[in-house]
Design an enzyme around this catalytic site. Sequence first.
Site, PDB file in Angstrom:
ATOM      1  N   GLU A  54      19.714  -7.996 -27.780  1.00 14.04           N
ATOM      2  CA  GLU A  54      20.085  -6.735 -27.125  1.00 14.04           C
ATOM      3  C   GLU A  54      21.604  -6.618 -27.091  1.00 14.04           C
ATOM      4  OE1 GLU A  54      17.733  -5.380 -23.776  1.00 14.04           O
ATOM      5  OE2 GLU A  54      19.580  -4.987 -22.672  1.00 14.04           O
ATOM      6  N   ALA A  82      23.298   4.309 -17.995  1.00 14.96           N
ATOM      7  CA  ALA A  82      22.499   4.562 -16.800  1.00 14.96           C
ATOM      8  C   ALA A  82      22.563   6.021 -16.346  1.00 14.96           C
ATOM      9  CB  ALA A  82      22.957   3.654 -15.670  1.00 14.96           C
ATOM     10  N   HIS A 115      17.224   2.289 -26.825  1.00 14.57           N
ATOM     11  CA  HIS A 115      16.689   2.471 -25.477  1.00 14.57           C
ATOM     12  C   HIS A 115      16.842   3.947 -25.118  1.00 14.57           C
ATOM     13  CE1 HIS A 115      17.368  -1.977 -24.060  1.00 14.57           C
ATOM     14  NE2 HIS A 115      17.058  -1.918 -25.350  1.00 14.57           N
ATOM     15  N   ASP A 118      17.317   3.515 -13.841  1.00 13.56           N
ATOM     16  CA  ASP A 118      17.556   3.367 -12.401  1.00 13.56           C
ATOM     17  C   ASP A 118      18.116   4.661 -11.842  1.00 13.56           C
ATOM     18  OD1 ASP A 118      16.697   0.744 -11.841  1.00 13.56           O
ATOM     19  OD2 ASP A 118      18.463  -0.041 -12.877  1.00 13.56           O
ATOM     20  N   TYR A 143       8.290  -6.783 -15.897  1.00 14.75           N
ATOM     21  CA  TYR A 143       9.035  -7.511 -14.870  1.00 14.75           C
ATOM     22  C   TYR A 143       8.264  -8.749 -14.392  1.00 14.75           C
ATOM     23  CZ  TYR A 143      11.610  -3.252 -15.209  1.00 14.75           C
ATOM     24  OH  TYR A 143      12.336  -2.208 -15.729  1.00 14.75           O
ATOM     25  N   HIS A 151       8.813  -5.576 -10.371  1.00 13.84           N
ATOM     26  CA  HIS A 151       9.884  -4.589 -10.259  1.00 13.84           C
ATOM     27  C   HIS A 151      10.263  -4.415  -8.788  1.00 13.84           C
ATOM     28  CE1 HIS A 151      11.728  -0.494 -10.290  1.00 13.84           C
ATOM     29  NE2 HIS A 151      12.273  -0.981 -11.393  1.00 13.84           N
ATOM     30  N   LYS A 203       1.336   2.103 -18.457  1.00  5.43           N
ATOM     31  CA  LYS A 203       2.393   2.331 -19.463  1.00  5.43           C
ATOM     32  C   LYS A 203       1.875   1.975 -20.864  1.00  5.43           C
ATOM     33  CE  LYS A 203       6.352   0.116 -18.662  1.00  5.43           C
ATOM     34  NZ  LYS A 203       7.654  -0.019 -17.985  1.00  5.43           N
ATOM     35  N   GLN A 248      12.169  -8.320 -18.276  1.00  2.00           N
ATOM     36  CA  GLN A 248      13.413  -8.510 -17.541  1.00  2.00           C
ATOM     37  C   GLN A 248      13.800  -9.989 -17.662  1.00  2.00           C
ATOM     38  OE1 GLN A 248      16.219  -7.665 -16.541  1.00  2.00           O
ATOM     39  NE2 GLN A 248      15.625  -6.133 -15.042  1.00  2.00           N
TER      40      GLN A 248
HETATM   41  P1  FAD Z   1       8.661   2.277 -14.787  1.00  4.85           P
HETATM   42  O1  FAD Z   1       7.763   1.597 -15.762  1.00  4.85           O
HETATM   43  O2  FAD Z   1       8.463   3.734 -14.591  1.00  4.85           O
HETATM   44  O3  FAD Z   1       8.488   1.525 -13.387  1.00  4.85           O
HETATM   45  C1  FAD Z   1       9.356   1.825 -12.291  1.00  4.85           C
HETATM   46  C2  FAD Z   1       8.628   1.556 -10.975  1.00  4.85           C
HETATM   47  O4  FAD Z   1       7.594   2.534 -10.791  1.00  4.85           O
HETATM   48  C3  FAD Z   1       7.915   0.211 -10.903  1.00  4.85           C
HETATM   49  O5  FAD Z   1       8.036  -0.258  -9.581  1.00  4.85           O
HETATM   50  C4  FAD Z   1       6.482   0.520 -11.244  1.00  4.85           C
HETATM   51  O6  FAD Z   1       5.571  -0.399 -10.644  1.00  4.85           O
HETATM   52  C5  FAD Z   1       6.334   1.924 -10.654  1.00  4.85           C
HETATM   53  N1  FAD Z   1       5.371   2.761 -11.385  1.00  4.85           N
HETATM   54  C6  FAD Z   1       5.286   2.884 -12.730  1.00  4.85           C
HETATM   55  N2  FAD Z   1       4.294   3.762 -13.048  1.00  4.85           N
HETATM   56  C7  FAD Z   1       3.774   4.209 -11.881  1.00  4.85           C
HETATM   57  C8  FAD Z   1       2.740   5.127 -11.546  1.00  4.85           C
HETATM   58  N3  FAD Z   1       2.056   5.775 -12.496  1.00  4.85           N
HETATM   59  N4  FAD Z   1       2.467   5.340 -10.218  1.00  4.85           N
HETATM   60  C9  FAD Z   1       3.161   4.697  -9.255  1.00  4.85           C
HETATM   61  N5  FAD Z   1       4.157   3.805  -9.513  1.00  4.85           N
HETATM   62  C10 FAD Z   1       4.456   3.579 -10.814  1.00  4.85           C
HETATM   63  N6  FAD Z   1      18.169   0.747 -17.700  1.00  4.85           N
HETATM   64  C11 FAD Z   1      19.053   1.634 -18.268  1.00  4.85           C
HETATM   65  O7  FAD Z   1      19.586   2.507 -17.573  1.00  4.85           O
HETATM   66  N7  FAD Z   1      19.357   1.565 -19.609  1.00  4.85           N
HETATM   67  C12 FAD Z   1      18.807   0.636 -20.426  1.00  4.85           C
HETATM   68  O8  FAD Z   1      19.093   0.602 -21.620  1.00  4.85           O
HETATM   69  C13 FAD Z   1      17.882  -0.306 -19.860  1.00  4.85           C
HETATM   70  N8  FAD Z   1      17.290  -1.245 -20.640  1.00  4.85           N
HETATM   71  C14 FAD Z   1      16.360  -2.105 -20.092  1.00  4.85           C
HETATM   72  C15 FAD Z   1      15.727  -3.042 -20.915  1.00  4.85           C
HETATM   73  C16 FAD Z   1      14.805  -3.940 -20.399  1.00  4.85           C
HETATM   74  C17 FAD Z   1      14.129  -4.934 -21.304  1.00  4.85           C
HETATM   75  C18 FAD Z   1      14.508  -3.913 -18.989  1.00  4.85           C
HETATM   76  C19 FAD Z   1      13.530  -4.895 -18.417  1.00  4.85           C
HETATM   77  C20 FAD Z   1      15.129  -2.981 -18.166  1.00  4.85           C
HETATM   78  C21 FAD Z   1      16.053  -2.061 -18.694  1.00  4.85           C
HETATM   79  N9  FAD Z   1      16.692  -1.095 -17.909  1.00  4.85           N
HETATM   80  C22 FAD Z   1      17.576  -0.209 -18.467  1.00  4.85           C
HETATM   81  C23 FAD Z   1      16.437  -1.046 -16.454  1.00  4.85           C
HETATM   82  C24 FAD Z   1      15.278  -0.081 -16.080  1.00  4.85           C
HETATM   83  O9  FAD Z   1      15.646   1.241 -16.385  1.00  4.85           O
HETATM   84  C25 FAD Z   1      15.015  -0.242 -14.566  1.00  4.85           C
HETATM   85  O10 FAD Z   1      14.491  -1.515 -14.300  1.00  4.85           O
HETATM   86  C26 FAD Z   1      14.195   0.846 -13.908  1.00  4.85           C
HETATM   87  O11 FAD Z   1      14.296   0.654 -12.495  1.00  4.85           O
HETATM   88  C27 FAD Z   1      12.711   0.844 -14.249  1.00  4.85           C
HETATM   89  O12 FAD Z   1      12.484   1.275 -15.501  1.00  4.85           O
HETATM   90  P2  FAD Z   1      11.019   1.155 -16.160  1.00  4.85           P
HETATM   91  O13 FAD Z   1      11.065   1.806 -17.459  1.00  4.85           O
HETATM   92  O14 FAD Z   1      10.522  -0.238 -16.093  1.00  4.85           O
HETATM   93  O15 FAD Z   1      10.180   2.070 -15.095  1.00  4.85           O
END
Ligand code: FAD
Length: 287
Positions: free
Chosen positions: A18, A52, A79, A111, A145, A149, A165, A176
């Site tokens: 990455e 972000a 991403h 985030d 995660y 998360h 998802k 993560q």
């Molecule tokens: P989601 O999968 O939507 O999950 C977020 C939260 O919502 C979780 O607590 C989950 O349990 C909950 N949730 C999901 N679906 C539902 C549903 N249907 N109903 C109720 N609750 C639900 N951030 C950046 O800004 N830029 C990047 O390039 C970036 N790259 C990343 C790469 C990796 C490998 C990782 C692990 C993280 C990265 N992040 C990045 C951080 C990421 O954007 C944050 O961790 C963010 O808070 C969650 O994103 P997600 O896509 O996992 O969200």
Amino acid sequence: MKISDIFDKNDRAVLSFEVFPPKKTSPIESVYSKLEEICALKPDFISVTYGAGGTGGHSRTCEIASKIKNDFGVESVAHLTCVNSTKADIDSTLEDFKAHNIENILALRGDYVEGIEPQKDFIYASELCEYIKSHGDFDIGGACYPEVHLEAKDEVEDILNLRKKVEAGAQHLISQLFFDNSVFYRFIERSKIAGINVPIEAGIMPVTNKSQIERMVSMCGASLPSKFVKIMQKYDSKPDALRDAGIAYAVEQIVDLLANGVDGIHLYTMNNPYVARKISEAVASLL
Ligand code: FAD
């Protein structure tokens, strides 16, 4: 090439890196020489983070993902976050990706950013997965995660959301960062029980300086095993020693993960070619 095909074709673990675009105040070319060195290590693919802030941040991600693929000859993943984007924003980003020959997207919610009111078109990454799936022929990955998360109520809720998802179109997952492999193995067990059968890469961050780890840990909540904390304390004021110890720790984690049959290793390189090279060389014969 689609990342799913890379997983399908290999009977060994996949190795990916990455990288991140430079800050807006620096010219984009400022990272090219480092990227070229990182690409010369020939990982299976390289993913490029997305700013972000969301909207408007895609252009550097797109440009760097394109450079990696079209000039340096390594498959790339862009991403893409959705929390601050409308459907029209995502449409234009997808058009840009297509125009730059980018086939792979890591679909993320992103985030919440202080001072920016989130948009309402996408609440979760699963909605972005569904949207991308119906708007072009992209391979879609998602984040996961091992330590749950930070916003999730508990590990059961988090794993059920992860399954949504995957059902929505995520064809592989990148974890993560974590420093305790047993946490990852328990997560893999939960995923299997939940019926998640897509490849899952383990996210490994080699720690090379103390402020970096403090920042990362406060952002993602990774727990630190006492063995790791001791290394940090011992070499805190010796940057070269801390870097070498961080590399050794990451290599040890990777060797154990490979021995336990992990689908892939995703190395958070922090744009550091030296660290990426040391680790790649150390594990090359084990993949
Ligand atoms: P989601 O999968 O939507 O999950 C977020 C939260 O919502 C979780 O607590 C989950 O349990 C909950 N949730 C999901 N679906 C539902 C549903 N249907 N109903 C109720 N609750 C639900 N951030 C950046 O800004 N830029 C990047 O390039 C970036 N790259 C990343 C790469 C990796 C490998 C990782 C692990 C993280 C990265 N992040 C990045 C951080 C990421 O954007 C944050 O961790 C963010 O808070 C969650 O994103 P997600 O896509 O996992 O969200």
